[in-house]
Design a protein around this motif. Structure first.
Motif, mmCIF file in Angstrom:
data_model
loop_
_atom_site.group_PDB
_atom_site.id
_atom_site.type_symbol
_atom_site.label_atom_id
_atom_site.label_comp_id
_atom_site.label_asym_id
_atom_site.label_seq_id
_atom_site.Cartn_x
_atom_site.Cartn_y
_atom_site.Cartn_z
ATOM 1 N N PHE A 302 0.829 -1.200 0.000
ATOM 2 C CA PHE A 302 0.000 0.000 0.000
ATOM 3 C C PHE A 302 0.867 1.255 0.000
ATOM 4 N N VAL A 303 1.964 1.236 0.760
ATOM 5 C CA VAL A 303 2.863 2.391 0.810
ATOM 6 C C VAL A 303 3.490 2.631 -0.557
ATOM 7 N N GLU A 304 3.939 1.554 -1.218
ATOM 8 C CA GLU A 304 4.560 1.683 -2.544
ATOM 9 C C GLU A 304 3.570 2.235 -3.556
ATOM 10 N N ALA A 305 2.312 1.792 -3.470
ATOM 11 C CA ALA A 305 1.297 2.270 -4.414
ATOM 12 C C ALA A 305 1.049 3.771 -4.231
ATOM 13 N N ARG A 306 1.012 4.231 -2.987
ATOM 14 C CA ARG A 306 0.814 5.654 -2.742
ATOM 15 C C ARG A 306 2.014 6.469 -3.238
ATOM 16 N N ASP A 307 3.228 5.929 -3.010
ATOM 17 C CA ASP A 307 4.423 6.614 -3.485
ATOM 18 C C ASP A 307 4.435 6.699 -5.007
ATOM 19 N N TRP A 308 3.985 5.624 -5.656
ATOM 20 C CA TRP A 308 3.909 5.592 -7.123
ATOM 21 C C TRP A 308 2.961 6.676 -7.626
ATOM 22 N N LEU A 309 1.781 6.785 -6.995
ATOM 23 C CA LEU A 309 0.811 7.797 -7.414
ATOM 24 C C LEU A 309 1.342 9.196 -7.139
ATOM 25 N N ARG A 310 2.012 9.363 -6.017
ATOM 26 C CA ARG A 310 2.579 10.674 -5.679
ATOM 27 C C ARG A 310 3.611 11.095 -6.730
ATOM 28 N N GLY A 311 4.373 10.112 -7.191
ATOM 29 C CA GLY A 311 5.359 10.405 -8.225
ATOM 30 C C GLY A 311 4.716 10.809 -9.536
ATOM 31 N N LEU A 312 3.630 10.129 -9.894
ATOM 32 C CA LEU A 312 2.920 10.492 -11.120
ATOM 33 C C LEU A 312 2.396 11.932 -11.057
ATOM 34 N N LEU A 313 1.821 12.284 -9.901
ATOM 35 C CA LEU A 313 1.286 13.633 -9.737
ATOM 36 C C LEU A 313 2.406 14.674 -9.761
ATOM 37 N N ALA A 314 3.608 14.270 -9.330
ATOM 38 C CA ALA A 314 4.746 15.197 -9.322
ATOM 39 C C ALA A 314 5.456 15.266 -10.660
ATOM 40 N N GLY A 315 4.992 14.481 -11.639
ATOM 41 C CA GLY A 315 5.603 14.512 -12.953
ATOM 42 C C GLY A 315 6.861 13.680 -13.073
ATOM 43 N N GLU A 316 7.087 12.803 -12.110
ATOM 44 C CA GLU A 316 8.270 11.941 -12.181
ATOM 45 C C GLU A 316 8.062 10.860 -13.226
ATOM 46 N N PRO A 317 9.155 10.400 -13.866
ATOM 47 C CA PRO A 317 9.009 9.359 -14.882
ATOM 48 C C PRO A 317 8.433 8.084 -14.273
ATOM 49 N N ALA A 318 7.479 7.497 -14.964
ATOM 50 C CA ALA A 318 6.877 6.244 -14.484
ATOM 51 C C ALA A 318 7.805 5.089 -14.773
#
Length: 319
Positions: A302-318
């Motif tokens: 769950f923590v990794e999934a939230r971090d992944w979404l946070r990165g997407l919102l921040a414009g980080e490369p997926a």
């Protein structure tokens, strides 16, 4: 206005009395309640009111029986009395003794006093050993014996908890007369809201939730908040809300602690779905059984999934 008990004084615990009840036996399991003040009350509502209004620090109440299911009076009280939190649960084996006045023998017994629930749980034994007896209903298991002892009732014997023999001069006529030797009652210790017990890995979370409206699949949608996060429900019971026919609230016990990511996520989903969610507490299971779940529902997922979404919102490369 009521005030909380003085912290410098002994803590006070309310329980369904008088001495010798199964509730007293449950309270005896609470290590921090030993050598403290125990307040005997007449019913669940009085016990919980003691806590809300500050006469007691906590109250022990029966919440579920392995034979009869949930204790509706306790469930309804928790649903309607604000300012309460479950902090622990305790299991008490439920068996009964048949007692009489000193000098009584089994052959003397023709009228048996008993609470209706206790009487039903001993009916096979009574039919086999006292086939001609009559039943005198009593307000409680202990009251059945005490009313007989002081002459308030005409009963020759009473069905009572074994613990009553430690407090009163009664003649034990028979032991272990319950029809189900595996009968167990689950009790919960209830206090005012405060810091939650820390997660142990063997925890339970209790809530009460209402459906948003009456439509096909509404209950399934509620349950999916837990099933899609790998959370097992150990109890789900419906209780009428009381404002209209067909309106129910659901009393739920879920395996896990609110500090577990999967449980927190489920409660967030439930909050979005239900018009009213009452969180009653997260606390250690009485059986101390570790809660197991698939790896895909581990906290770090769950923590990794939230971090992944946070990165997407921040414009980080997926990835």
């Amino acid at each position: 206005m009521s005030t909380a008990p003085d912290s410098a004084a002994r803590r006070t615990y309310s329980y369904l009395g008088p001495a010798g009840t199964f509730t007293e036996a449950a309270l005896a399991q609470v290590a921090e309640a030993r050598d403290q003040q125990w307040r005997s009350v007449r019913n669940v509502g009085e016990a919980l009111a003691d806590v809300v209004e500050g006469r007691s620090d906590a109250a022990m109440i029966a919440i579920e029986n392995s034979i009869d299911g949930g204790v509706s009076t306790a469930q309804d009280a928790l649903a309607t009395m604000p300012g309460l939190q479950i902090v622990g649960e305790y299991l008490v084996p439920v068996n009964f003794v048949l007692v009489g006045r000193p000098g009584t023998t089994l052959a003397d017994v023709s009228l048996v006093a008993a609470h209706p629930v206790a009487y039903a749980q001993c009916l096979h034994w009574l039919s086999a050993h006292l086939p001609a007896h009559a039943h005198l209903p009593a307000a409680s298991n202990v009251a059945a014996a005490l009313d007989m002892l002081d002459g308030s009732s005409n009963a020759d014997a009473a069905i009572a908890p074994p613990g009553i023999l430690e407090h009163h001069d009664l003649e034990p006529l028979a032991e272990a007369i319950g029809d189900n030797p595996n009968a167990v009652t689950r009790f919960v210790l209830v206090s005012r809201p405060g810091a939650l017990p820390a997660p142990t890995g063997a925890d339970k979370t209790s809530i009460i939730a209402e459906l948003p409206d009456d439509h096909p699949g509404a209950l399934l949608e509620l349950l999916e908040q837990f099933s899609t996060r790998g959370i097992n429900l150990s109890l789900i019971e419906s209780r009428p809300i009381g404002d209209a026919l067909g309106r129910y609230r659901f009393v739920i016990d879920a395996d896990g602690h609110i500090e577990n990511e999967r449980m927190a996520d489920a409660l967030l989903g439930l909050r979005r779905f239900s018009p009213r969610v009452l969180f009653l507490g997260s606390y250690p299971r009485a059986d101390r059984s570790i809660v197991h779940y698939p790896d895909r529902y581990a906290d770090e997922v769950f923590v990794e999934a939230r971090d992944w979404l946070r990165g997407l919102l921040a414009g980080e490369p997926a990835d």
